[in-house]
Design a protein around this motif. Structure first.
Motif, PDB file in Angstrom:
ATOM      1  N   ILE A 163       0.995  14.469  28.853  1.00  0.00           N
ATOM      2  CA  ILE A 163       0.583  14.548  30.258  1.00  0.00           C
ATOM      3  C   ILE A 163      -0.472  15.630  30.455  1.00  0.00           C
ATOM      4  N   ALA A 212      -3.631  13.876  29.684  1.00  0.00           N
ATOM      5  CA  ALA A 212      -3.968  12.993  30.807  1.00  0.00           C
ATOM      6  C   ALA A 212      -4.531  13.791  31.981  1.00  0.00           C
ATOM      7  N   ASP A 213      -3.972  14.963  32.234  1.00  0.00           N
ATOM      8  CA  ASP A 213      -4.502  15.830  33.296  1.00  0.00           C
ATOM      9  C   ASP A 213      -5.930  16.253  32.984  1.00  0.00           C
ATOM     10  N   ARG A 249      -8.390  13.587  33.411  1.00  0.00           N
ATOM     11  CA  ARG A 249      -8.396  13.104  34.792  1.00  0.00           C
ATOM     12  C   ARG A 249      -8.138  11.595  34.841  1.00  0.00           C
ATOM     13  N   VAL A 280      -3.201  10.055  37.262  1.00  0.00           N
ATOM     14  CA  VAL A 280      -3.057  11.483  37.584  1.00  0.00           C
ATOM     15  C   VAL A 280      -3.804  11.792  38.882  1.00  0.00           C
ATOM     16  N   ASN A 325      -1.904  10.222  41.878  1.00  0.00           N
ATOM     17  CA  ASN A 325      -0.690  10.971  42.196  1.00  0.00           C
ATOM     18  C   ASN A 325      -1.038  12.307  42.836  1.00  0.00           C
ATOM     19  N   SER A 326      -2.034  12.984  42.301  1.00  0.00           N
ATOM     20  CA  SER A 326      -2.447  14.276  42.861  1.00  0.00           C
ATOM     21  C   SER A 326      -2.887  14.130  44.307  1.00  0.00           C
ATOM     22  N   GLN A 359      -7.877  18.512  43.105  1.00  0.00           N
ATOM     23  CA  GLN A 359      -8.251  18.161  41.740  1.00  0.00           C
ATOM     24  C   GLN A 359      -8.661  19.380  40.924  1.00  0.00           C
ATOM     25  N   LEU A 418      -6.033  20.697  38.419  1.00  0.00           N
ATOM     26  CA  LEU A 418      -5.585  19.923  37.258  1.00  0.00           C
ATOM     27  C   LEU A 418      -5.743  20.642  35.921  1.00  0.00           C
ATOM     28  N   ALA A 478      -2.595  21.510  33.572  1.00  0.00           N
ATOM     29  CA  ALA A 478      -2.594  21.012  32.193  1.00  0.00           C
ATOM     30  C   ALA A 478      -2.365  22.157  31.219  1.00  0.00           C
TER      31      ALA A 478
END
Length: 116
Positions: free
Chosen positions: A19, A22-23, A26, A30, A33-34, A41, A44, A48
Motif C-alpha cells: 500500500i 500504491a500511495d 498515486r 488511493v 479513497n483519499s 493528496q 500521500l 506512504a
C-alpha cells in the motif's frame, strides 16, 4: 507460537509495503479513497513513508531486533486507528474494511510480537 508470529508479521509487512507503493504511485483507488475521506493528496508521500517505515521496522523485528518490531507494530496500530477514525469522521463506510483489515494485521503483529 513463533510460526504464527512470523507468518502474520510477513503478511503485515507485505501489505504495508504494497500500500505504500500504491500511495507513492498515486494509484486510482488511493486517490479516490483519499478524496472521499478529505485527505489532501500532498499527504500521500508522507503517509506512504510511515507505512514503509512500519514495514521496515517489522522486518527488523523479525531479523532479531524485537524492540524495533514492537515499536513499528505500535506505530502501525496507531496509524490505522487514525485511518479508521478518518473514515468514520467522513462517514465513508463502504470501504472501511480496508483500513480495518490493516489495523487487524498490525494489532495481530503487535500482540504476537509482545508474546514472543
Amino acid at each position: 507460537m513463533f510460526t504464527a508470529y512470523a507468518i502474520i508479521t510477513v503478511i503485515t509487512i507485505l501489505a504495508n509495503a504494497g500500500i505504500a507503493v500504491a500511495d507513492l504511485k498515486r494509484a486510482g483507488f488511493v486517490l479516490a479513497n483519499s478524496a472521499e475521506v478529505g485527505l489532501p493528496q500532498t499527504w500521500l508521500p508522507w503517509l506512504a513513508a510511515l507505512k514503509a517505515a512500519g514495514a521496515a521496522g517489522l522486518l527488523l523485528g523479525l531479523a532479531g531486533v524485537p524492540v524495533i518490531g514492537a515499536a513499528a507494530a505500535t506505530g502501525l496500530v496507531l496509524f490505522f486507528v487514525g485511518a479508521v477514525a478518518a473514515h468514520i469522521r467522513a462517514r465513508v463506510y463502504h470501504n472501511i474494511v480496508f483500513p480495518g483489515g490493516y489495523l487487524a494485521l498490525a494489532a495481530a503483529s503487535l500482540t504476537l510480537t509482545v508474546a514472543q
